[in-house]
Design a protein around this motif. Structure first.
Motif, short mmCIF file in Angstrom:
data_model
loop_
_atom_site.label_atom_id
_atom_site.label_comp_id
_atom_site.label_asym_id
_atom_site.label_seq_id
_atom_site.Cartn_x
_atom_site.Cartn_y
_atom_site.Cartn_z
N HIS A 1 0.35 15.77 9.27
CA HIS A 1 1.00 16.51 8.18
C HIS A 1 2.20 17.31 8.68
O HIS A 1 2.09 18.05 9.65
CB HIS A 1 -0.01 17.45 7.51
CG HIS A 1 0.43 17.83 6.14
ND1 HIS A 1 1.45 18.72 5.91
CD2 HIS A 1 0.03 17.38 4.92
CE1 HIS A 1 1.64 18.83 4.61
NE2 HIS A 1 0.79 18.03 3.98
N ALA B 1 -1.18 6.05 11.42
CA ALA B 1 -1.77 7.25 10.82
C ALA B 1 -0.71 8.34 10.89
O ALA B 1 0.10 8.37 11.82
CB ALA B 1 -3.03 7.68 11.56
N SER C 1 0.82 -1.21 0.00
CA SER C 1 0.00 0.00 0.00
C SER C 1 0.86 1.26 0.00
O SER C 1 0.45 2.30 -0.51
CB SER C 1 -0.94 -0.01 1.21
OG SER C 1 -0.19 -0.01 2.41
N GLN C 2 2.08 1.19 0.56
CA GLN C 2 2.97 2.35 0.63
C GLN C 2 4.06 2.32 -0.45
O GLN C 2 4.89 3.22 -0.50
CB GLN C 2 3.66 2.39 2.00
CG GLN C 2 2.72 2.37 3.19
CD GLN C 2 2.13 3.74 3.43
OE1 GLN C 2 2.86 4.71 3.59
NE2 GLN C 2 0.82 3.84 3.41
N ILE D 1 -2.98 13.67 7.90
CA ILE D 1 -2.91 13.05 6.57
C ILE D 1 -3.96 11.95 6.49
O ILE D 1 -4.63 11.78 5.49
CB ILE D 1 -1.50 12.50 6.28
CG1 ILE D 1 -0.50 13.67 6.21
CG2 ILE D 1 -1.49 11.71 4.97
CD1 ILE D 1 0.94 13.26 5.94
N HIS D 2 -4.10 11.21 7.59
CA HIS D 2 -5.11 10.15 7.67
C HIS D 2 -6.09 10.46 8.80
O HIS D 2 -5.68 10.60 9.94
CB HIS D 2 -4.46 8.79 7.94
CG HIS D 2 -3.39 8.44 6.95
ND1 HIS D 2 -2.05 8.49 7.24
CD2 HIS D 2 -3.49 8.06 5.66
CE1 HIS D 2 -1.35 8.15 6.17
NE2 HIS D 2 -2.20 7.90 5.19
N GLU D 3 -7.36 10.56 8.45
CA GLU D 3 -8.41 10.79 9.46
C GLU D 3 -8.62 9.52 10.29
O GLU D 3 -8.98 9.58 11.45
CB GLU D 3 -9.73 11.17 8.80
CG GLU D 3 -9.65 12.40 7.90
CD GLU D 3 -9.75 13.71 8.67
OE1 GLU D 3 -10.33 13.69 9.78
OE2 GLU D 3 -9.25 14.72 8.18
N GLU D 4 -8.43 8.38 9.61
CA GLU D 4 -8.63 7.08 10.25
C GLU D 4 -7.32 6.29 10.15
O GLU D 4 -6.63 6.40 9.14
CB GLU D 4 -9.70 6.26 9.50
CG GLU D 4 -11.06 6.92 9.40
CD GLU D 4 -11.83 6.80 10.69
OE1 GLU D 4 -11.56 5.84 11.44
OE2 GLU D 4 -12.68 7.67 10.96
N PRO D 5 -7.00 5.47 11.15
CA PRO D 5 -5.81 4.63 11.04
C PRO D 5 -5.91 3.65 9.87
O PRO D 5 -7.01 3.22 9.51
CB PRO D 5 -5.77 3.86 12.37
CG PRO D 5 -6.79 4.45 13.25
CD PRO D 5 -7.73 5.26 12.41
N MET D 6 -4.75 3.32 9.28
CA MET D 6 -4.72 2.26 8.26
C MET D 6 -3.73 1.21 8.72
O MET D 6 -3.03 1.39 9.71
CB MET D 6 -4.32 2.86 6.90
CG MET D 6 -3.03 3.61 6.97
SD MET D 6 -2.48 4.17 5.36
CE MET D 6 -0.82 4.65 5.76
N GLU E 1 4.25 10.00 12.71
CA GLU E 1 3.38 8.83 12.62
C GLU E 1 2.92 8.46 14.02
O GLU E 1 3.67 8.56 14.98
CB GLU E 1 4.18 7.66 12.01
CG GLU E 1 3.45 6.33 11.99
CD GLU E 1 4.33 5.18 11.48
OE1 GLU E 1 5.33 5.42 10.77
OE2 GLU E 1 4.00 4.03 11.81
N GLU F 1 -1.69 -0.64 13.29
CA GLU F 1 -2.50 0.50 12.84
C GLU F 1 -1.60 1.73 12.86
O GLU F 1 -0.91 1.98 13.84
CB GLU F 1 -3.66 0.73 13.81
CG GLU F 1 -4.80 -0.23 13.64
CD GLU F 1 -6.01 0.25 14.42
OE1 GLU F 1 -7.11 0.22 13.86
OE2 GLU F 1 -5.83 0.66 15.58
#
Ligand code: CO
Length: 132
Positions: free
Chosen positions: A118, A115, A38-39, A101-106, A128, A113
């Protein structure tokens, strides 16, 4: 609550060429490599006491790490804080004016998890948050 500095992420052009620096020249314990599709990165983890060092090698030209290296060269990419409550930390940061950058953890490396906050909101440091 923030529990510790979980890891420091370092952008490198080549894991193969960088692993010996941390393993042999610095004598850190090498843990594992892992590809995070994903990254668009391959990662290598080392143990430094309670904290880890995460080397990040881009796997594609449009990888965020490739872009980082193009702009800044190799070097420190992010700092990651370990927390027992990633969602709570995100709303704490957000309610204090930090851009997320992420509203929700991925799901990131190691199935943790994660997130990101910015860097424009965090004095230039890509930050992070990660769970265990
Ligand atoms: Co990280």
């Amino acid at each position: 609550m923030i529990e510790k500095v979980d890891h420091i992420g370092i952008a490198v052009r080549s894991l193969e060429e960088s692993i010996p620096l941390y393993e042999k020249a610095l004598g850190l314990t090498f843990l594992k490599t892992e590809e995070v599709e994903s990254q668009k990165v391959k990662t290598a983890f080392f143990e430094a006491g309670e904290t880890h060092i995460e080397l990040l090698e881009p796997t594609a030209e449009d990888s965020p790490i490739a872009k980082f290296i193009e702009k800044n060269g190799e070097g420190i990419h992010h700092i990651a804080f370990g927390t027992d409550d990633i969602t709570g930390q995100l709303s704490l940061a957000s309610s204090n004016g930090v851009r997320l950058i992420h509203e929700e953890p991925m799901i990131g490396a190691g199935g943790k998890e994660v997130a990101f906050l910015h860097p424009k909101s965090t004095r230039g440091v890509l930050t992070e948050l990660c769970s265990h």
